[in-house]
Design an enzyme around this catalytic site. Structure first.
Site, PDB file in Angstrom:
ATOM      1  N   ASP A 260     -13.121  -3.518   9.499  1.00 30.78           N
ATOM      2  CA  ASP A 260     -12.976  -2.258  10.220  1.00 30.78           C
ATOM      3  C   ASP A 260     -12.132  -1.337   9.353  1.00 30.78           C
ATOM      4  O   ASP A 260     -10.937  -1.569   9.178  1.00 30.78           O
ATOM      5  CB  ASP A 260     -12.313  -2.558  11.574  1.00 30.78           C
ATOM      6  CG  ASP A 260     -12.091  -1.319  12.413  1.00 30.78           C
ATOM      7  OD1 ASP A 260     -11.884  -0.238  11.831  1.00 30.78           O
ATOM      8  OD2 ASP A 260     -12.094  -1.423  13.644  1.00 30.78           O
TER       9      ASP A 260
ATOM     10  N   LYS B  95     -10.082   8.814  13.096  1.00 30.19           N
ATOM     11  CA  LYS B  95      -8.747   8.803  12.495  1.00 30.19           C
ATOM     12  C   LYS B  95      -8.709   9.680  11.246  1.00 30.19           C
ATOM     13  O   LYS B  95      -7.836  10.519  11.098  1.00 30.19           O
ATOM     14  CB  LYS B  95      -8.345   7.371  12.137  1.00 30.19           C
ATOM     15  CG  LYS B  95      -8.486   6.370  13.273  1.00 30.19           C
ATOM     16  CD  LYS B  95      -7.634   6.728  14.488  1.00 30.19           C
ATOM     17  CE  LYS B  95      -7.803   5.698  15.591  1.00 30.19           C
ATOM     18  NZ  LYS B  95      -7.012   6.017  16.788  1.00 30.19           N
TER      19      LYS B  95
END
Lengths: 447, 447
Positions: A229, A277
């Site tokens: 991830d 993000k």
């Protein structure tokens, strides 16, 4: 009358991670309206560079408003577009963006990419594709608290924790991987893979080449999958100093093994990415799976029907990401701002007598408060966390909510508040530690 | 190496429903570039009223482009907004829109509403909430081919078909419900509920009050759930003539039973809705669950993390739907256009010697071609379907792909093509039936 899933609370909402959020919502800090309220430092949001995105939006407002493509309205086309293969323009812009942002070391291609409504859906879809109910994935601890919900809840997949320790900076070792595998076998679990976050949430560190090779060798030996991830990959704000590691994607490491494709490892390596993000747009819900395995891509594409990205948003982001000049400047400036913030947090904590794990990425630091606890226990950690929440007025995340095996570590986020608020938070911490250090009752533990 | 789900093809992509799409994609009709190509009549898309939506968008372009709220940029707020409770402004606009569109007979409230990325996700989430793997839901046939994927694939839930027949216009009867229940018990399945589409896809009909009461009584007796998928509720274009039934939501019927809440039926009735069909914006992925059951709302809200709607799209639609004057005019005009189209299709088919089930809603007709088949069998249906696809050049959906128990019925969509294309399709059909009727080999069957 309902299902076991609806009744069971395996999505983890009742952990202290969520408890802190609830307390914050009751009494949120505001510089004028509620200056003694709780400051939210438990939220991994990137709010530092919205001015840049707004600038781009103003320059492109006509295209965006009327959904124009080459001067002609694309509204009809977009309103109808629900192909689970995704908008070709967005996928193309995304792989070019990723290739650029990752220093052209690996060329990403759109046929290996599956769009999903955020990384939350991407991780769950990968579990549905790679494991059956009762199968398990190894996760290095500390890990993102949301994984208990994302990976386990609806899939029936289990997590086997692999304990990392402060003694080597929470690095992944071959021994720890083997131990976790053993634990899984003792629990009679079929281990299907290892899932890592790189850069790590909550550590804020990039994985070293050595760690990545350990991981890959382990997956080759055990004939299992790797899910990496990498949703913080473009937040890496420090990769040149001798003590930090530049970001290396699992895709680069596996590429080096390409000529020597032991045990078909290439087909067992899958990556998750998202714009939440790196670009600071979690509300837009743009995540993805990137895999070398055609069958995984095919199955995940079909599963993405349950988590499609709005075509309006696909259109906006395909335009924004194809503006290579803008995205490069954005990333550079964003990383500069993140670094400044992180240093401000580290200085503030040091000034309050608190140290951090050395980090170079992410929107948070991994903070060592073992010396502020009454004892070396999770009860003491919880007690300290509660005092920081209620007395100091900071909502931070306790290591236990990240399944850390050592008590006394906390995740503190630095990119979701203003500089002034961060400074105030640090003043509050200093006052708090002063009161502890000066208290006759305090036993300094583990300094 | 992969999961059973990734290997197994229970999502149904290989049915003739999808086969037709693939053929179409190889040779799509275009009035100039490919006038002999295949005309797509297997796609339940509403393309009739985009001019109205585009008009609204032009009038509101500044707000939409810069994501302005009360003249101030809401970009930052929206980019970050990923609360699984959804944008309050959208939920508020949605419940008011639903209340208005459904004639103010039931007041919908936003605390019972869960937003999801399309009805596909909404239906799957309801299955995850209401049933465990191996449990079953009864579905009246014919049903939407996608349900095999949406309801069963990842959840492990089974479908028990309840066979409806042309003899009573495919209406739901208490007897058929009981038979399906018996079948489930013989198969050792725990029946957790009944799922209906109202208006029906593929029938294009609204459920009568009698059918709804049968359904409710059945669910009360058996102590099971009802899921009512009402994604076509605002397409009802004919509700005043003596032979048609106005749209009645399951929520209205259950409200009447409110004072006499037998066996807590209220808490076992759940509705699915979406803007994909009524507003023609499937690409925007806005669906929802509406339930009287607090526990279902709570569990579904948490599960919606895997299928959140883009905040940018939530913002656009909250603005559009709060424009009550616009939406009312839109719906009125859209229904007028749908009716005109449907009548054009019915006339064209009648002219080709083909009849339809009398319908009053949806984007399709349920067409009776039993007399064009060589025999009363699904082989003959498939043969006829293939001829219509390859010789006539129309991609329509065979009843068997909708699990219809009687061979010879087909779903034909009328709102995804232009009027000219529809007329051409009807000319092709007429030529085809003429050739059949005049052929000495043809045995007229079941006229």
């Amino acid at each position: 009358m309902l299902s076991r899933k609806a009744n069971k609370d395996s999505h983890g909402q009742d952990s202290s991670y969520f408890e802190g959020w609830q307390e914050y919502e009751k009494n949120p800090y505001h510089p004028i309206q509620n200056p003694t309220g709780i400051i939210q430092m438990g939220l991994a949001e990137n709010q530092l560079s919205f001015d840049l995105l707004e600038y781009w939006l103003r320059r492109n407002s006509n295209t965006m408003a009327l959904l124009k493509k080459d001067g002609v309205s694309a509204f009809r086309e977009l309103a109808l577009f629900q192909d689970y293969h995704g908008l070709p323009a967005l996928k193309d812009a995304l792989v070019k963006f990723m290739t650029r942002m990752r220093g052209n070391k690996t060329k990403y291609t759109s046929d290996k990419l599956v769009l999903t409504a955020g990384a939350t859906a991407a991780n769950e879809i990968l579990m549905f594709c790679l494991a059956d109910p009762g199968h398990a994935f190894i996760l290095p601890t500390p890990y993102y608290p949301g994984f208990d919900r994302d990976l386990k809840w609806r899939t029936g997949v289990e997590i086997v924790p692999m304990h990392c320790s402060s003694s080597n900076g929470f690095r992944i070792t071959r021994e720890a991987l083997e131990e976790a595998y053993q634990l899984g076998q003792e629990l009679n679990l079929n281990i299907k893979g290892v899932l890592v976050t790189n850069p790590s949430n909550p550590l804020g560190t990039t994985m070293t080449k050595t760690e990545l090779i350990h991981l890959l060798d382990f997956a080759i030996d055990k004939n299992i999958h790797i899910v990496s991830d990498e949703i913080y990959s473009a937040t890496v704000f420090d990769s040149s100093s001798p003590t930090t590691t530049p970001f290396i994607s699992i895709m680069e490491v596996v590429k080096e093994r390409n000529n020597n494709n032991l045990n078909n490892i290439r087909e067992r390596v899958h990556m998750v990415y998202s714009l939440s993000k790196d670009l600071g747009v979690p509300g837009f819900r743009v995540g993805m799976i990137y895999s070398n395995n055609e069958m995984v891509v095919a199955a995940a594409t079909k599963m993405s029907s349950f988590a499609l990205v709005s075509s309006q948003t696909q259109f906006l982001l395909s335009n924004l990401l194809s503006d290579a000049k803008f995205t490069e400047k954005y990333m550079e400036e964003n990383q500069r701002r993140l670094k400044r913030r992180k240093e401000m947090l580290v200085r503030g904590l040091r000034n309050a007598g608190i140290g951090c794990l050395r980090s170079n990425a992410g929107l948070f630091c991994w903070v060592d408060m073992r010396h502020l606890m009454r004892s070396d226990s999770f009860e003491a950690e919880k007690e300290l966390w509660k005092r920081i929440l209620c007395e100091v007025g900071l909502n931070i995340s306790a290591g236990s909510s990240c399944h850390c095996s050592q008590p006394g570590w906390f995740r503190i986020c630095f990119a979701n508040i203003s500089e002034d608020t961060l400074q105030l938070a640090m003043q509050r911490m200093k006052a708090f530690t002063n009161s502890i250090f000066s208290s006759a009752n305090h036993i300094i533990y583990n300094m």
